[in-house]
Enzyme design. Structure first.
Site, PDB file in Angstrom:
ATOM      1  N   SER A   1       8.933  -4.169   2.032  1.00  0.00           N
ATOM      2  CA  SER A   1      10.136  -3.336   1.881  1.00  0.00           C
ATOM      3  C   SER A   1      11.316  -3.988   2.586  1.00  0.00           C
ATOM      4  CB  SER A   1       9.891  -1.957   2.498  1.00  0.00           C
ATOM      5  OG  SER A   1      11.094  -1.215   2.528  1.00  0.00           O
TER       6      SER A   1
ATOM      7  N   TYR B   1       7.936   2.900  10.099  1.00  0.00           N
ATOM      8  CA  TYR B   1       7.580   2.354   8.784  1.00  0.00           C
ATOM      9  C   TYR B   1       8.118   0.921   8.657  1.00  0.00           C
ATOM     10  CZ  TYR B   1       8.077   1.889   3.622  1.00  0.00           C
ATOM     11  OH  TYR B   1       8.060   1.464   2.314  1.00  0.00           O
TER      12      TYR B   1
HETATM   13  N1  NAP Z   1       9.624   4.046  -3.344  1.00  0.00           N
HETATM   14  C1  NAP Z   1      10.417   3.258  -2.628  1.00  0.00           C
HETATM   15  O1  NAP Z   1      11.640   3.477  -2.511  1.00  0.00           O
HETATM   16  C2  NAP Z   1       9.840   2.029  -1.952  1.00  0.00           C
HETATM   17  C3  NAP Z   1      10.739   1.145  -1.343  1.00  0.00           C
HETATM   18  C4  NAP Z   1      10.232   0.019  -0.718  1.00  0.00           C
HETATM   19  C5  NAP Z   1       8.876  -0.205  -0.707  1.00  0.00           C
HETATM   20  N2  NAP Z   1       8.013   0.697  -1.286  1.00  0.00           N
HETATM   21  C6  NAP Z   1       6.590   0.408  -1.218  1.00  0.00           C
HETATM   22  O2  NAP Z   1       6.047   0.367  -2.524  1.00  0.00           O
HETATM   23  C7  NAP Z   1       4.654   0.647  -2.460  1.00  0.00           C
HETATM   24  C8  NAP Z   1       4.303   1.687  -3.508  1.00  0.00           C
HETATM   25  O3  NAP Z   1       4.951   2.901  -3.151  1.00  0.00           O
HETATM   26  P1  NAP Z   1       5.469   3.978  -4.198  1.00  0.00           P
HETATM   27  O4  NAP Z   1       6.930   4.072  -4.048  1.00  0.00           O
HETATM   28  O5  NAP Z   1       4.889   3.692  -5.552  1.00  0.00           O
HETATM   29  O6  NAP Z   1       4.906   5.291  -3.547  1.00  0.00           O
HETATM   30  P2  NAP Z   1       3.643   6.219  -3.832  1.00  0.00           P
HETATM   31  O7  NAP Z   1       3.617   6.605  -5.268  1.00  0.00           O
HETATM   32  O8  NAP Z   1       3.710   7.273  -2.788  1.00  0.00           O
HETATM   33  O9  NAP Z   1       2.399   5.269  -3.550  1.00  0.00           O
HETATM   34  C9  NAP Z   1       1.787   5.125  -2.295  1.00  0.00           C
HETATM   35  C10 NAP Z   1       0.372   4.640  -2.566  1.00  0.00           C
HETATM   36  O10 NAP Z   1      -0.291   4.385  -1.319  1.00  0.00           O
HETATM   37  C11 NAP Z   1      -1.576   4.972  -1.415  1.00  0.00           C
HETATM   38  N3  NAP Z   1      -2.182   5.209  -0.108  1.00  0.00           N
HETATM   39  C12 NAP Z   1      -1.601   5.782   0.994  1.00  0.00           C
HETATM   40  N4  NAP Z   1      -2.517   5.825   1.983  1.00  0.00           N
HETATM   41  C13 NAP Z   1      -3.673   5.304   1.494  1.00  0.00           C
HETATM   42  C14 NAP Z   1      -4.960   5.076   2.022  1.00  0.00           C
HETATM   43  N5  NAP Z   1      -5.272   5.434   3.279  1.00  0.00           N
HETATM   44  N6  NAP Z   1      -5.889   4.455   1.255  1.00  0.00           N
HETATM   45  C15 NAP Z   1      -5.608   4.106  -0.015  1.00  0.00           C
HETATM   46  N7  NAP Z   1      -4.410   4.314  -0.590  1.00  0.00           N
HETATM   47  C16 NAP Z   1      -3.452   4.904   0.163  1.00  0.00           C
HETATM   48  C17 NAP Z   1      -1.323   6.274  -2.163  1.00  0.00           C
HETATM   49  O11 NAP Z   1      -2.551   6.841  -2.568  1.00  0.00           O
HETATM   50  P3  NAP Z   1      -2.700   8.426  -2.870  1.00  0.00           P
HETATM   51  O12 NAP Z   1      -2.247   8.622  -4.285  1.00  0.00           O
HETATM   52  O13 NAP Z   1      -4.158   8.681  -2.682  1.00  0.00           O
HETATM   53  O14 NAP Z   1      -1.840   9.149  -1.868  1.00  0.00           O
HETATM   54  C18 NAP Z   1      -0.468   5.714  -3.292  1.00  0.00           C
HETATM   55  O15 NAP Z   1      -1.280   5.069  -4.255  1.00  0.00           O
HETATM   56  C19 NAP Z   1       4.373   1.093  -1.025  1.00  0.00           C
HETATM   57  O16 NAP Z   1       3.856   0.015  -0.295  1.00  0.00           O
HETATM   58  C20 NAP Z   1       5.750   1.446  -0.505  1.00  0.00           C
HETATM   59  O17 NAP Z   1       5.820   1.335   0.888  1.00  0.00           O
HETATM   60  C21 NAP Z   1       8.463   1.800  -1.928  1.00  0.00           C
END
Ligand code: NAP
Length: 248
Positions: free
Chosen positions: A140, A153
């Site tokens: 990120s 974070y």
């Molecule tokens: N959205 C943004 O603005 C943004 C910006 C920068 C970076 N990111 C990064 O992009 C990546 C994907 O995020 P997203 O935006 O698509 O959000 P998201 O839909 O909330 O995805 C988060 C994922 O992490 C999984 N997870 C959390 N804890 C876990 C655990 N203990 N074991 C296995 N899986 C676990 C969740 O599983 P569950 O479904 O079981 O909860 C879900 O699949 C993340 O690394 C996030 O930090 C996102």
């Protein structure tokens, strides 16, 4: 399954970004294994992807990124070592809560740093032994500089970015490609309810297309949207004496 079909393992396969990326890879002919912390949920995602991509090869496995003791048996039990792995696990958490409660700060750090790095390290060694593989780690822009609003974070993501950089440096001559993805804002479950500036906010599908292209081009680090590279260059260049007085 055709023998020349490449395979992708998606860790955190229930993430919105992961789902879009898995679909893009499947459309390009890759087989996809969806991992989620609960097998029925991962299986449901796999079934959903299979419906959208008839004829594709989609499977599901269970993995909790906090359960580091399970990583080696998890990898041993995969039917095949994948050609590429997408790490999409992440937990934004609650900064204010993390300042008050060590258990919450621990959860954020372990979910974004400890578990992801330990798993990618194990996979990297298997890729190194084979002499090929692609590691795609979603970090990120929050890791580029610590800010009051999300530094627990952000610090965990900074650690992940540094770890991926180290893997890339270690494995550059070993046939292993390491791609670090630094999104800014992305419209997903993680940011639901936030007011996000439209010009700086990507859709999961944009991430998916950028990631696929970066894998094909063997890119090292990408920012999505690209304007975030400029924004973070400016933010990183602000002297600390001034930066500490700002609320960015
Ligand atoms: N959205 C943004 O603005 C943004 C910006 C920068 C970076 N990111 C990064 O992009 C990546 C994907 O995020 P997203 O935006 O698509 O959000 P998201 O839909 O909330 O995805 C988060 C994922 O992490 C999984 N997870 C959390 N804890 C876990 C655990 N203990 N074991 C296995 N899986 C676990 C969740 O599983 P569950 O479904 O079981 O909860 C879900 O699949 C993340 O690394 C996030 O930090 C996102």
């Amino acid at each position: 399954m055709p023998p020349d079909r490449k395979s992708l393992l998606v860790v955190g396969g229930t993430s919105d970004i992961a789902k879009a990326t898995a679909l893009t890879f499947a459309e390009k002919g890759w087989s996809v294994t969806i991992s989620g912390r609960e097998l029925p949920v991962a299986q449901a995602e796999a079934a959903n992807l299979g419906l959208r991509m008839p004829g594709s090869a989609i499977t599901a496995v269970a993995l909790d990124i906090l359960d580091t003791a399970s990583f080696t048996p998890f990898l041993d039990n995969l039917p095949v070592l994948p050609d590429a792995v997408l790490l999409a696990v992440g937990l934004l958490g609650d900064q204010a809560l993390a300042e008050q409660r060590i258990d919450h700060a621990t959860l954020v750090m372990r979910s974004n740093f400890e578990g992801p790095c330990l798993l990618m390290g194990l996979i990297a060694s298997r890729f190194e032994e084979r002499g090929s593989g692609t590691i795609i780690g979603i970090s990120s822009v929050a890791g580029d500089r610590g800010r009051a609003s999300n530094y627990v974070y952000g610090a965990a993501k900074a650690g992940l970015s540094a770890f991926l950089s180290g893997l890339r440096n270690r494995l550059a001559a070993k046939g292993v490609h390491v791609l670090t993805v630094k999104p800014g804002f992305v419209r997903t479950r993680m940011t639901a309810g936030m007011t996000l500036p439209a010009a700086l906010t990507a859709e999961p599908q944009e991430l998916a297309v950028s990631i696929y292209s970066a894998v094909e081009k063997h890119r090292n680090i990408i920012y999505v949207r690209p304007v975030w590279r400029l924004i973070m260059t400016i933010i990183k260049s602000i002297p600390e004496g001034l930066f500490k007085k700002l609320r960015l």
